[in-house]
Design an enzyme around this catalytic site. Structure first.
Site, PDB file in Angstrom:
ATOM      1  CG  HIS A 257      -2.181   0.905   1.018  1.00  0.00           C
ATOM      2  ND1 HIS A 257      -2.058   2.222   1.440  1.00  0.00           N
ATOM      3  CD2 HIS A 257      -3.246   0.640   0.664  1.00  0.00           C
ATOM      4  CE1 HIS A 257      -3.097   3.005   1.134  1.00  0.00           C
ATOM      5  NE2 HIS A 257      -4.035   2.000   0.702  1.00  0.00           N
ATOM      6  CD  GLU A 324      -8.250  -3.381  -4.358  1.00  0.00           C
ATOM      7  OE1 GLU A 324      -9.293  -4.017  -4.855  1.00  0.00           O
ATOM      8  OE2 GLU A 324      -8.191  -1.975  -4.634  1.00  0.00           O
TER       9      GLU A 324
HETATM   10  N1  COA Z   1       4.083  -7.556  -4.830  1.00  0.00           N
HETATM   11  C1  COA Z   1       5.242  -7.437  -5.324  1.00  0.00           C
HETATM   12  N2  COA Z   1       6.263  -6.556  -4.926  1.00  0.00           N
HETATM   13  C2  COA Z   1       5.733  -5.248  -4.544  1.00  0.00           C
HETATM   14  C3  COA Z   1       4.249  -5.134  -4.209  1.00  0.00           C
HETATM   15  C4  COA Z   1       3.650  -6.508  -4.525  1.00  0.00           C
HETATM   16  N3  COA Z   1       2.215  -6.347  -4.140  1.00  0.00           N
HETATM   17  N4  COA Z   1       4.038  -4.069  -3.849  1.00  0.00           N
HETATM   18  C5  COA Z   1       5.160  -3.315  -4.157  1.00  0.00           C
HETATM   19  N5  COA Z   1       6.084  -4.058  -4.392  1.00  0.00           N
HETATM   20  C6  COA Z   1       7.452  -3.495  -4.823  1.00  0.00           C
HETATM   21  C7  COA Z   1       7.502  -2.513  -5.706  1.00  0.00           C
HETATM   22  O1  COA Z   1       7.565  -3.374  -7.110  1.00  0.00           O
HETATM   23  C8  COA Z   1       8.826  -1.749  -5.514  1.00  0.00           C
HETATM   24  O2  COA Z   1       9.758  -2.458  -5.950  1.00  0.00           O
HETATM   25  P1  COA Z   1      10.948  -2.060  -6.873  1.00  0.00           P
HETATM   26  O3  COA Z   1      11.655  -0.992  -6.130  1.00  0.00           O
HETATM   27  O4  COA Z   1      12.007  -3.269  -6.988  1.00  0.00           O
HETATM   28  O5  COA Z   1      10.342  -1.500  -8.105  1.00  0.00           O
HETATM   29  C9  COA Z   1       8.638  -1.855  -4.069  1.00  0.00           C
HETATM   30  O6  COA Z   1       7.929  -3.071  -3.581  1.00  0.00           O
HETATM   31  C10 COA Z   1       8.441  -0.638  -3.333  1.00  0.00           C
HETATM   32  O7  COA Z   1       6.910  -0.615  -3.325  1.00  0.00           O
HETATM   33  P2  COA Z   1       6.116   0.666  -2.749  1.00  0.00           P
HETATM   34  O8  COA Z   1       6.754   1.948  -2.922  1.00  0.00           O
HETATM   35  O9  COA Z   1       5.720   0.431  -1.285  1.00  0.00           O
HETATM   36  O10 COA Z   1       4.957   0.772  -3.621  1.00  0.00           O
HETATM   37  P3  COA Z   1       4.001   1.843  -4.273  1.00  0.00           P
HETATM   38  O11 COA Z   1       3.525   2.738  -3.114  1.00  0.00           O
HETATM   39  O12 COA Z   1       4.505   2.235  -5.492  1.00  0.00           O
HETATM   40  O13 COA Z   1       2.611   1.119  -4.721  1.00  0.00           O
HETATM   41  C11 COA Z   1       0.826  -0.444  -4.612  1.00  0.00           C
HETATM   42  C12 COA Z   1       1.782   0.647  -3.693  1.00  0.00           C
HETATM   43  C13 COA Z   1      -0.450  -0.433  -3.834  1.00  0.00           C
HETATM   44  C14 COA Z   1       0.666   0.169  -5.913  1.00  0.00           C
HETATM   45  C15 COA Z   1       1.630  -1.738  -4.735  1.00  0.00           C
HETATM   46  O14 COA Z   1       2.002  -2.231  -3.571  1.00  0.00           O
HETATM   47  C16 COA Z   1       0.991  -2.652  -5.639  1.00  0.00           C
HETATM   48  O15 COA Z   1       1.023  -2.592  -6.777  1.00  0.00           O
HETATM   49  N6  COA Z   1       0.044  -3.579  -4.958  1.00  0.00           N
HETATM   50  C17 COA Z   1      -0.460  -4.580  -5.682  1.00  0.00           C
HETATM   51  C18 COA Z   1      -1.745  -3.991  -6.341  1.00  0.00           C
HETATM   52  C19 COA Z   1      -2.721  -3.769  -5.214  1.00  0.00           C
HETATM   53  O16 COA Z   1      -2.893  -4.628  -4.153  1.00  0.00           O
HETATM   54  N7  COA Z   1      -3.464  -2.632  -5.380  1.00  0.00           N
HETATM   55  C20 COA Z   1      -4.375  -2.322  -4.428  1.00  0.00           C
HETATM   56  C21 COA Z   1      -4.042  -1.293  -3.499  1.00  0.00           C
HETATM   57  S1  COA Z   1      -5.323  -0.829  -2.249  1.00  0.00           S
END
Ligand code: COA
Length: 389
Positions: A257, A324
């Site tokens: 998140h 989710e």
């Molecule tokens: N699975 C695998 N890797 C993940 C991840 C996940 N669910 N969520 C984050 N990461 C990774 C990212 O790829 C990133 O890696 P990188 O630096 O090698 O590219 C790292 O963790 C840091 O991520 P972070 O900065 O915490 O994520 P964000 O704030 O940019 O994105 C989300 C937040 C929600 C978009 C992201 O966690 C995600 O895509 N989750 C899956 C989709 C989801 O469940 N969405 C609903 C949100 S309520």
């Protein structure tokens, strides 16, 4: 840094652009306050209509539950009468495309003359009807006319299945709608506020929000969460499957998140609702009860393993279950088709969007951030001698 820019934050992380009385997300502690109450004290305890009333009041005197129930019921009836005019907008491949296209048919009425919450209720009722109609047509059955006398959650389930749902399922859906009704300045709410800040109309703001919610990084994850659970044969295979996804550099849906650095509090609320439903179904020997228990057990195992694997891979990030994850399990348990999951999110969040639009209108200022230009510049800027010559 570009001229005029005070700070740069990719993805606007940590940047506050609005004051709100609607909800507070505490990402460090994992706490969500909606209209002055912890989410745990609202979901499953206070009906959706009351929470909507509190949000639409924007800190003022809320309309009564009966008034909101009536307004939402009337809005559903009005939207249902509009269905024949929507043409192929109802038959889009993606439910979110149908929502966007059909909401775009609405026209805001009474702006500045009627109480803002009445306009909000009109759009909220319509979103529920359009979502249910999409699902019915997709299943090759006729849309079901709304019953304006029932609560919103009850009528959503009735319009989906064509007959009244059991009380336990209505409560579970109501708790879901309350859990996701508002959540600070998430991407879709921000989109709605940006549009509202220009002085544009409510329907345009909600249409923009629907577009933002469609994206898999925002509201599009619960369908893929269920696909993931379908792909994992049993809890014993969860770790191996998840490891394979991570090795392919794929994201685990329902995990991580932008704001929460602990488990999303809404995940706990929804998990508890599914557990409650499981017990009621089991005790009552209800059809479908057999499905919930293994699904919940699998989801819990997948969450446990995903949390552990992500902690190893991203030790500084704390990627935990988000809303989710258990949304998927709950909506499946109340027989909402998975293609409709994002649209169900909109059925709830439209209340937050419309409350934010009203708040933005009352005290907002045009939202207009700056960008940092990193493109090419005219040759004269690179070599001042050219200009001099
Ligand atoms: N699975 C695998 N890797 C993940 C991840 C996940 N669910 N969520 C984050 N990461 C990774 C990212 O790829 C990133 O890696 P990188 O630096 O090698 O590219 C790292 O963790 C840091 O991520 P972070 O900065 O915490 O994520 P964000 O704030 O940019 O994105 C989300 C937040 C929600 C978009 C992201 O966690 C995600 O895509 N989750 C899956 C989709 C989801 O469940 N969405 C609903 C949100 S309520």
């Amino acid at each position: 840094m570009a001229h005029g820019a005070k700070a740069f934050s990719g993805g606007l992380e940590g940047v506050a652009v609005a004051e709100t009385v609607l909800s507070r997300v505490d990402g460090a502690r994992g706490r969500l306050i909606v209209a002055g109450h912890d989410i745990e004290d609202l979901a499953g305890r206070v009906p959706f209509e009351d929470v909507a009333a509190a949000l639409w009041a924007g800190g003022g005197e809320p309309p009564s539950r009966a008034a909101v129930l009536r307004a939402l019921g009337a809005a559903r009836v009005e939207a249902f009468a509009l269905l024949p005019q929507l043409g192929d907008a109802l038959d889009r491949e993606d439910a979110m495309d149908t929502l966007r296209a059909s909401v775009a048919h609405l026209v805001e009425r009474g702006r500045g003359t009627a109480p803002a919450w009445k306009g909000a209720a009109r759009v909220a009722g319509a979103v529920a009807v359009f979502a249910a109609a999409w699902a019915r047509r997709r299943a090759n059955v006729e849309p079901v006319a709304p019953d304006p006398s029932t609560g919103h959650a009850a009528d959503v389930l009735r319009m989906l299945r064509g007959s009244p749902a059991p009380e336990a399922e209505i409560r579970a859906l109501d708790a879901y709608l309350v859990t996701v009704v508002d959540h600070g300045l998430n991407a879709s709410t921000f989109a709605a506020r940006v549009v509202a800040s220009t002085g544009s109309d409510l329907v345009s703001a909600v249409t923009a929000a629907i577009g933002a919610l469609k994206g898999p990084l925002h509201g599009g994850a619960p369908g893929p969460v269920l696909d993931m659970l379908d792909s994992i044969p049993d809890p014993e295979h969860a770790r191996e499957w998840l490891q394979g996804e991570l090795d392919l550099r794929r994201r685990i849906m329902g995990m991580g998140h932008r704001v929460y650095r602990v488990r999303d509090p809404r995940a706990a609320v929804l998990e508890a609702e599914v557990e409650r439903l499981r017990r009621i179904f089991q005790d009552g020997n209800v059809d479908g009860a057999d499905g919930i228990a293994p699904r919940l057990a699998l989801a819990r195992a997948v969450e446990r393993e995903a949390t552990a694997l992500l902690a190893v891979r991203y030790p500084d990030r704390a990627l935990r279950a988000n809303v989710e994850f258990y949304t998927a399990v709950l909506l499946e348990a109340v027989a909402v088709p998975r293609e409709l999951f994002s649209a169900m999110f909109a059925v709830a969040r439209v209340v937050g969007w419309t409350a934010h639009v009203d708040e933005e209108r009352r005290k907002g200022r045009l939202i207009r951030p700056t960008s940092v230009y990193v493109g090419p510049v005219p040759q004269a800027d690179v070599d001042p001698a050219t200009r001099a010559g």
